[in-house]
Design a protein around this motif. Sequence first.
Motif, PDB file in Angstrom:
ATOM      1  N   THR A  23     -26.181 -39.564  -5.098  1.00 30.76           N
ATOM      2  CA  THR A  23     -27.537 -39.344  -5.902  1.00 30.76           C
ATOM      3  C   THR A  23     -27.225 -38.587  -7.125  1.00 30.76           C
ATOM      4  O   THR A  23     -25.794 -38.653  -7.605  1.00 30.76           O
ATOM      5  CB  THR A  23     -28.516 -38.179  -4.933  1.00 30.76           C
ATOM      6  OG1 THR A  23     -27.665 -37.002  -4.912  1.00 30.76           O
ATOM      7  CG2 THR A  23     -28.659 -38.684  -3.937  1.00 30.76           C
ATOM      8  N   SER A  24     -28.247 -38.230  -7.911  1.00 26.10           N
ATOM      9  CA  SER A  24     -27.882 -37.673  -9.445  1.00 26.10           C
ATOM     10  C   SER A  24     -27.155 -36.175  -9.212  1.00 26.10           C
ATOM     11  O   SER A  24     -26.552 -36.002  -9.917  1.00 26.10           O
ATOM     12  CB  SER A  24     -29.149 -37.637  -9.990  1.00 26.10           C
ATOM     13  OG  SER A  24     -30.157 -36.729  -9.120  1.00 26.10           O
ATOM     14  N   SER A  53     -16.538 -44.788  -7.572  1.00 22.73           N
ATOM     15  CA  SER A  53     -16.572 -46.417  -7.367  1.00 22.73           C
ATOM     16  C   SER A  53     -18.059 -46.639  -7.771  1.00 22.73           C
ATOM     17  O   SER A  53     -18.680 -47.926  -7.822  1.00 22.73           O
ATOM     18  CB  SER A  53     -16.449 -46.598  -6.021  1.00 22.73           C
ATOM     19  OG  SER A  53     -17.289 -45.897  -5.159  1.00 22.73           O
ATOM     20  N   TYR A  54     -19.177 -45.522  -8.215  1.00 26.00           N
ATOM     21  CA  TYR A  54     -20.493 -45.907  -8.310  1.00 26.00           C
ATOM     22  C   TYR A  54     -20.624 -45.504  -9.726  1.00 26.00           C
ATOM     23  O   TYR A  54     -21.840 -45.745 -10.320  1.00 26.00           O
ATOM     24  CB  TYR A  54     -21.487 -45.136  -7.545  1.00 26.00           C
ATOM     25  CG  TYR A  54     -21.435 -45.318  -6.187  1.00 26.00           C
ATOM     26  CD1 TYR A  54     -22.399 -46.137  -5.650  1.00 26.00           C
ATOM     27  CD2 TYR A  54     -20.735 -44.795  -5.206  1.00 26.00           C
ATOM     28  CE1 TYR A  54     -22.623 -46.463  -4.340  1.00 26.00           C
ATOM     29  CE2 TYR A  54     -20.752 -45.077  -3.705  1.00 26.00           C
ATOM     30  CZ  TYR A  54     -21.760 -45.632  -3.397  1.00 26.00           C
ATOM     31  OH  TYR A  54     -21.709 -46.087  -2.066  1.00 26.00           O
ATOM     32  N   SER A  55     -19.824 -45.500 -10.649  1.00 29.00           N
ATOM     33  CA  SER A  55     -19.730 -45.227 -11.995  1.00 29.00           C
ATOM     34  C   SER A  55     -20.862 -45.984 -12.805  1.00 29.00           C
ATOM     35  O   SER A  55     -21.523 -45.818 -13.611  1.00 29.00           O
ATOM     36  CB  SER A  55     -18.483 -45.018 -12.937  1.00 29.00           C
ATOM     37  OG  SER A  55     -17.956 -46.264 -12.539  1.00 29.00           O
ATOM     38  N   SER A  56     -20.714 -47.396 -12.385  1.00 29.81           N
ATOM     39  CA  SER A  56     -21.713 -48.514 -13.053  1.00 29.81           C
ATOM     40  C   SER A  56     -23.117 -48.229 -12.687  1.00 29.81           C
ATOM     41  O   SER A  56     -23.760 -48.888 -13.358  1.00 29.81           O
ATOM     42  CB  SER A  56     -21.005 -49.597 -12.974  1.00 29.81           C
ATOM     43  OG  SER A  56     -21.221 -50.174 -11.431  1.00 29.81           O
ATOM     44  N   GLU A  57     -23.289 -47.301 -11.606  1.00 27.76           N
ATOM     45  CA  GLU A  57     -24.620 -47.295 -11.149  1.00 27.76           C
ATOM     46  C   GLU A  57     -25.151 -45.905 -11.212  1.00 27.76           C
ATOM     47  O   GLU A  57     -26.479 -45.378 -10.686  1.00 27.76           O
ATOM     48  CB  GLU A  57     -24.595 -47.478  -9.483  1.00 27.76           C
ATOM     49  CG  GLU A  57     -24.191 -49.166  -9.333  1.00 27.76           C
ATOM     50  CD  GLU A  57     -23.956 -49.389  -7.657  1.00 27.76           C
ATOM     51  OE1 GLU A  57     -24.978 -49.159  -7.014  1.00 27.76           O
ATOM     52  OE2 GLU A  57     -22.964 -49.882  -7.220  1.00 27.76           O
ATOM     53  N   PHE A  58     -24.545 -45.060 -11.850  1.00 23.98           N
ATOM     54  CA  PHE A  58     -25.041 -43.692 -12.280  1.00 23.98           C
ATOM     55  C   PHE A  58     -26.593 -43.610 -12.478  1.00 23.98           C
ATOM     56  O   PHE A  58     -27.103 -42.853 -11.918  1.00 23.98           O
ATOM     57  CB  PHE A  58     -24.261 -43.028 -13.263  1.00 23.98           C
ATOM     58  CG  PHE A  58     -22.849 -42.579 -12.489  1.00 23.98           C
ATOM     59  CD1 PHE A  58     -22.561 -42.630 -11.193  1.00 23.98           C
ATOM     60  CD2 PHE A  58     -21.879 -41.839 -13.491  1.00 23.98           C
ATOM     61  CE1 PHE A  58     -21.307 -42.388 -10.754  1.00 23.98           C
ATOM     62  CE2 PHE A  58     -20.509 -41.325 -12.898  1.00 23.98           C
ATOM     63  CZ  PHE A  58     -20.326 -41.567 -11.442  1.00 23.98           C
ATOM     64  N   ASP A  59     -26.875 -44.517 -13.602  1.00 19.49           N
ATOM     65  CA  ASP A  59     -28.154 -44.549 -14.014  1.00 19.49           C
ATOM     66  C   ASP A  59     -29.343 -44.809 -12.923  1.00 19.49           C
ATOM     67  O   ASP A  59     -30.670 -44.470 -13.129  1.00 19.49           O
ATOM     68  CB  ASP A  59     -28.571 -45.215 -15.313  1.00 19.49           C
ATOM     69  CG  ASP A  59     -27.787 -44.623 -16.332  1.00 19.49           C
ATOM     70  OD1 ASP A  59     -27.277 -43.247 -16.249  1.00 19.49           O
ATOM     71  OD2 ASP A  59     -27.282 -45.220 -17.191  1.00 19.49           O
ATOM     72  N   TYR A 180     -26.537 -48.792   0.652  1.00 14.36           N
ATOM     73  CA  TYR A 180     -25.573 -49.371  -0.228  1.00 14.36           C
ATOM     74  C   TYR A 180     -24.374 -50.358   0.304  1.00 14.36           C
ATOM     75  O   TYR A 180     -23.291 -50.451   0.038  1.00 14.36           O
ATOM     76  CB  TYR A 180     -24.803 -48.400  -1.163  1.00 14.36           C
ATOM     77  CG  TYR A 180     -25.963 -47.644  -2.001  1.00 14.36           C
ATOM     78  CD1 TYR A 180     -26.096 -48.106  -3.381  1.00 14.36           C
ATOM     79  CD2 TYR A 180     -26.400 -46.546  -1.828  1.00 14.36           C
ATOM     80  CE1 TYR A 180     -26.938 -47.404  -4.009  1.00 14.36           C
ATOM     81  CE2 TYR A 180     -27.114 -45.937  -2.278  1.00 14.36           C
ATOM     82  CZ  TYR A 180     -27.519 -46.381  -3.748  1.00 14.36           C
ATOM     83  OH  TYR A 180     -28.574 -45.639  -4.511  1.00 14.36           O
ATOM     84  N   GLY A 181     -25.148 -50.999   1.632  1.00 17.34           N
ATOM     85  CA  GLY A 181     -24.086 -51.631   2.167  1.00 17.34           C
ATOM     86  C   GLY A 181     -22.905 -51.094   3.131  1.00 17.34           C
ATOM     87  O   GLY A 181     -22.088 -51.799   3.626  1.00 17.34           O
TER      88      GLY A 181
END
Length: 222
Positions: A23-24, A53-59, A180-181
């Motif tokens: 989460t945020s 590993s979630y850096s591209s999905e932070f937003d 998230y799979g």
Amino acid sequence: MADIKQLEQHLATRSYVDGFEPTSADVEIFKGLGSAPESTYPHAARWYKHIASYSSEFDTLPKGTSPFSASSSSAAAPAAEEEEDDDDEVDLFGSDDEEDDAEAERIKAERVAKYQEAKAAKVAEKLAAGKTLDVAKSVVTLQVKPWDDETDMAALEEGVRAIEKDGLVWGASKLVPVGYGIKMLQITLVIEDRVSLDDLQEEIQELEDYVQSTDVAAMQKL
């Protein structure tokens, strides 16, 4: 800046800062750290690697509430103090949590002591009556959480079941989706009281290539 020792303690029994998915709140602490924790903080280090590993999905991550944010620990503080705190560095780990943890540990210790006293009394009573002592056992449902959706769950389970101890019997298992799979291993085991469940969990978490953390989902005496 985050207190790494408090973060390590918090993540020792959790996969994420808040809830059961990134989460945020994780992003907030992640960015606050700035760099990966040292290996002397294994739980925080594993968490940092996983969140990275979630850096591209932070937003796009769901909103979470950090238990270490200033707002969660200072709601009752006077307005004047809040204004002064605005100019200070944010304290992500307040003393309230430490006091709550200390109180919880004290209550737990008292309960354990009472249980041990009652157990010792029963053992003495049986021995005095010439009875054979039963071996106390518990059925435990253990949750073993991987790093991400690319973790080899078959290898993870193989590594877990390869752990052998006198008084430990592995039972049925299944993979449970956590989002998230990602799927975690939920495995049942029967363990005698003389076997330390904490030591077993630590041994499982030493499978660092596969295991992020472990949690006890359920436990029942036989």
